[in-house]
Design a protein around this motif. Structure first.
Motif, mmCIF file in Angstrom:
data_model
loop_
_atom_site.group_PDB
_atom_site.id
_atom_site.type_symbol
_atom_site.label_atom_id
_atom_site.label_comp_id
_atom_site.label_asym_id
_atom_site.label_seq_id
_atom_site.Cartn_x
_atom_site.Cartn_y
_atom_site.Cartn_z
ATOM 1 N N ARG A 69 0.815 -1.221 0.000
ATOM 2 C CA ARG A 69 0.000 0.000 0.000
ATOM 3 C C ARG A 69 0.846 1.267 0.000
ATOM 4 O O ARG A 69 0.326 2.358 -0.186
ATOM 5 N N GLY A 70 2.138 1.114 0.267
ATOM 6 C CA GLY A 70 2.974 2.284 0.554
ATOM 7 C C GLY A 70 3.303 3.138 -0.660
ATOM 8 O O GLY A 70 3.171 2.722 -1.806
ATOM 9 N N GLN A 71 3.741 4.359 -0.373
ATOM 10 C CA GLN A 71 4.237 5.262 -1.413
ATOM 11 C C GLN A 71 5.669 4.853 -1.768
ATOM 12 O O GLN A 71 6.283 4.038 -1.089
ATOM 13 N N ASP A 72 6.206 5.502 -2.816
ATOM 14 C CA ASP A 72 7.583 5.204 -3.236
ATOM 15 C C ASP A 72 8.569 5.343 -2.088
ATOM 16 O O ASP A 72 9.427 4.490 -1.879
ATOM 17 N N GLN A 73 8.422 6.452 -1.339
ATOM 18 C CA GLN A 73 9.366 6.712 -0.246
ATOM 19 C C GLN A 73 9.346 5.590 0.782
ATOM 20 O O GLN A 73 10.386 5.147 1.255
ATOM 21 N N GLU A 74 8.130 5.150 1.104
ATOM 22 C CA GLU A 74 8.008 4.104 2.124
ATOM 23 C C GLU A 74 8.564 2.785 1.601
ATOM 24 O O GLU A 74 9.200 2.025 2.324
ATOM 25 N N GLN A 75 8.327 2.529 0.309
ATOM 26 C CA GLN A 75 8.861 1.292 -0.268
ATOM 27 C C GLN A 75 10.387 1.326 -0.287
ATOM 28 O O GLN A 75 11.047 0.332 0.007
ATOM 29 N N ASN A 76 10.931 2.492 -0.619
ATOM 30 C CA ASN A 76 12.394 2.618 -0.602
ATOM 31 C C ASN A 76 12.942 2.413 0.799
ATOM 32 O O ASN A 76 14.022 1.851 0.987
ATOM 33 N N PHE A 77 12.175 2.896 1.788
ATOM 34 C CA PHE A 77 12.616 2.752 3.175
ATOM 35 C C PHE A 77 12.761 1.270 3.527
ATOM 36 O O PHE A 77 13.754 0.852 4.124
ATOM 37 N N ILE A 78 11.777 0.460 3.123
ATOM 38 C CA ILE A 78 11.836 -0.980 3.402
ATOM 39 C C ILE A 78 13.061 -1.598 2.713
ATOM 40 O O ILE A 78 13.785 -2.402 3.290
ATOM 41 N N GLN A 79 13.290 -1.176 1.459
ATOM 42 C CA GLN A 79 14.440 -1.730 0.730
ATOM 43 C C GLN A 79 15.750 -1.323 1.403
ATOM 44 O O GLN A 79 16.656 -2.146 1.586
ATOM 45 N N ASN A 80 15.845 -0.055 1.798
ATOM 46 C CA ASN A 80 17.067 0.406 2.468
ATOM 47 C C ASN A 80 17.256 -0.288 3.811
ATOM 48 O O ASN A 80 18.374 -0.585 4.226
ATOM 49 N N LEU A 81 16.133 -0.541 4.478
ATOM 50 C CA LEU A 81 16.204 -1.238 5.765
ATOM 51 C C LEU A 81 16.748 -2.652 5.556
ATOM 52 O O LEU A 81 17.604 -3.128 6.313
ATOM 53 N N ALA A 82 16.263 -3.319 4.504
ATOM 54 C CA ALA A 82 16.757 -4.666 4.199
ATOM 55 C C ALA A 82 18.263 -4.621 3.957
ATOM 56 O O ALA A 82 19.021 -5.452 4.471
ATOM 57 N N LEU A 83 18.704 -3.624 3.183
ATOM 58 C CA LEU A 83 20.140 -3.496 2.892
ATOM 59 C C LEU A 83 20.935 -3.266 4.167
ATOM 60 O O LEU A 83 21.992 -3.864 4.376
ATOM 61 N N PHE A 84 20.409 -2.387 5.032
ATOM 62 C CA PHE A 84 21.124 -2.082 6.279
ATOM 63 C C PHE A 84 21.264 -3.340 7.134
ATOM 64 O O PHE A 84 22.351 -3.697 7.585
ATOM 65 N N LEU A 85 20.140 -4.033 7.360
ATOM 66 C CA LEU A 85 20.172 -5.214 8.239
ATOM 67 C C LEU A 85 21.083 -6.297 7.667
ATOM 68 O O LEU A 85 21.884 -6.894 8.383
ATOM 69 N N CYS A 86 20.954 -6.539 6.356
ATOM 70 C CA CYS A 86 21.770 -7.602 5.753
ATOM 71 C C CYS A 86 23.249 -7.250 5.812
ATOM 72 O O CYS A 86 24.088 -8.095 6.120
ATOM 73 N N THR A 87 23.566 -5.989 5.517
ATOM 74 C CA THR A 87 24.973 -5.573 5.542
ATOM 75 C C THR A 87 25.537 -5.712 6.947
ATOM 76 O O THR A 87 26.605 -6.283 7.156
ATOM 77 N N PHE A 88 24.779 -5.205 7.925
ATOM 78 C CA PHE A 88 25.296 -5.236 9.293
ATOM 79 C C PHE A 88 25.457 -6.670 9.784
ATOM 80 O O PHE A 88 26.499 -7.047 10.320
ATOM 81 N N LEU A 89 24.424 -7.484 9.581
ATOM 82 C CA LEU A 89 24.469 -8.848 10.125
ATOM 83 C C LEU A 89 25.536 -9.683 9.433
ATOM 84 O O LEU A 89 26.157 -10.553 10.033
ATOM 85 N N LYS A 90 25.742 -9.403 8.141
ATOM 86 C CA LYS A 90 26.753 -10.172 7.428
ATOM 87 C C LYS A 90 28.155 -9.814 7.924
ATOM 88 O O LYS A 90 29.002 -10.678 8.123
ATOM 89 N N GLU A 91 28.376 -8.507 8.122
ATOM 90 C CA GLU A 91 29.710 -8.057 8.537
ATOM 91 C C GLU A 91 29.934 -8.263 10.036
ATOM 92 O O GLU A 91 31.017 -8.625 10.469
ATOM 93 N N HIS A 92 28.897 -7.973 10.837
ATOM 94 C CA HIS A 92 29.111 -7.912 12.290
ATOM 95 C C HIS A 92 28.149 -8.800 13.072
ATOM 96 O O HIS A 92 27.925 -8.572 14.254
ATOM 97 N N GLY A 93 27.561 -9.796 12.393
ATOM 98 C CA GLY A 93 26.613 -10.678 13.080
ATOM 99 C C GLY A 93 27.247 -11.381 14.268
ATOM 100 O O GLY A 93 26.665 -11.467 15.356
ATOM 101 N N ALA A 94 28.480 -11.855 14.064
ATOM 102 C CA ALA A 94 29.170 -12.588 15.138
ATOM 103 C C ALA A 94 29.397 -11.676 16.339
ATOM 104 O O ALA A 94 29.316 -12.102 17.498
ATOM 105 N N LEU A 95 29.658 -10.410 16.046
ATOM 106 C CA LEU A 95 29.877 -9.420 17.104
ATOM 107 C C LEU A 95 28.601 -9.252 17.932
ATOM 108 O O LEU A 95 28.636 -9.228 19.167
#
Length: 387
Positions: A69-95
């Protein structure tokens, strides 16, 4: 790291809708940096961002619906959130595991599970890459789990709840394999596919690899999910072409990941249920979809067919039946599956099996004219090549 940049980003800009997309991108860049002496900074970055996130987007949110249902901005937010979580967990998950912030980590994984359900392939690919690396890493720690799922150390236990959900998502969303020629169009028509969809094939390969790792980690759970989903196809509560397709593609994709005994028990149920569905459903399109799924599944399990002659014979006779089915793509697929099985189980066709009067190949040759009477020339070539 020496400056207050992270704090400023998280507390000043992240909560403001106008800046949150850019801010998340910055935080993702920072999270992707690999330096060893700033561990506590990374943990602060993680905990503070997560705390803000839980205020902005509570974990109870149905992200899939919100995204649709979201607008472009909100959809981008979800995509950026996915990128942030995946990047962080991949690099620093063990930490994050080591620092004792298990609840935060679990929440981050829960967000990722919710985001993985979003109906947008690009976002799914981001999540898939992380799930793949997590599953393969956990599997490599303890490659063989034996017959009982043994959880070595706290790592698997920590991820167990999440991995069960990821298994479910993989099975529900499995992409189309290369061998499947009967497809449903956007308008709901069932046709033969002419152009190979390379994107879908690559996605299938990545999903298959991930699901195989997940199955090795706990095959009982994979089997349970698949069996329940199959029951729901048979009793009609979840019946749809898409659901049946993704389920059968998932079943075909884990060939070889189970022990032979489990595989046998599981497949007997699957094939019986699918053949039952084929009898039960009316209408050409329904039959075509079910037929293509039966053919795909049996083509994926030569080890099982080699060990069970009766099943092999039933399956091949079913393929001959499908060769008379004039629906687009069914005959092609029947011939392709026949040649696949003929190559993998060739010895079984030429030796006389228990309870038979002669080799199966003679039976086929005697009835060949009635088997191939409805095939086109190209298909007849394939048939003869198989024989």
């Amino acid at each position: 790291f020496e400056t207050k940049l992270i704090n400023t980003l998280i507390f000043k800009f992240l909560p403001v809708p106008m800046f949150r997309n850019v801010t998340l991108k910055c935080l993702t860049e920072i999270a992707g940096v690999t330096v060893s002496n700033y561990d506590d900074m990374f943990m602060n970055l993680f905990t503070q961002t997560m705390t803000q996130l839980e205020v902005m987007l509570p974990l109870q949110t149905d992200i899939k619906t919100a995204y649709a249902r979201g607008q472009d901005q909100e959809q981008n937010f979800i995509q950026n959130l996915a990128l942030f979580l995946c990047t962080f967990l991949k690099e620093h998950g063990a930490l994050a595991e080591a620092s004792g912030q298990c609840e935060m980590l679990r929440n981050a994984l829960r967000y990722l599970v919710l985001i993985s359900e979003v109906e947008e392939v690009e976002i799914f690919k981001i999540c898939l890459e992380y799930w793949n690396s997590l599953a393969s890493e956990l599997y490599r720690e303890v490659p063989f789990s034996g017959t009982t799922p043994i959880f070595f150390g706290a790592r698997r236990a920590l991820y167990q709840e999440v991995l069960n959900k990821v298994r479910y998502i993989m099975i529900s969303r499995m992409a189309k394999p290369e061998e499947v020629l009967v497809v449903e169009t956007d308008n709901g028509e069932v046709i033969r596919e002419f152009m190979k969809d390379t994107d879908s094939i690559n996605l299938y390969k990545n999903m298959r690899e991930t699901l195989v790792y997940l199955t090795h980690l706990d095959y009982a759970d994979t089997e349970r999910i698949m069996t329940v989903k199959l029951q729901n196809q048979v009793n009609g509560s979840e019946w749809s072409w898409k659901n049946l397709n993704t389920l059968c593609w998932a079943i075909g994709s884990i060939s070889g990941a189970m022990h032979e005994e489990d595989e046998k028990r599981f497949l007997v149920t699957v094939i019986k249920d699918l053949l039952g569905l084929c009898e039960q459903k009316r209408g050409k399109d329904n039959k075509a979809i079910i037929a293509s799924n039966i053919m795909y599944v049996v083509g994926q399990y030569p080890r099982f067919l080699r060990a069970h002659w009766k099943f092999l014979k039933t399956v091949v006779n079913k393929l001959f039946e499908f060769m008379h089915e004039t629906h687009d793509g069914v005959q092609d697929m029947a011939c392709d599956t026949f040649i696949k099985i003929a190559l993998k189980c060739r010895r079984h066709f030429v030796t006389t099996q228990i309870g038979e009067s002669g080799p199966f190949i003679e039976e086929i040759l005697n009835g060949i004219s009635s088997i191939i009477c409805d095939l086109q020339q190209q298909q007849v070539h394939t048939f003869y090549e198989a024989v």
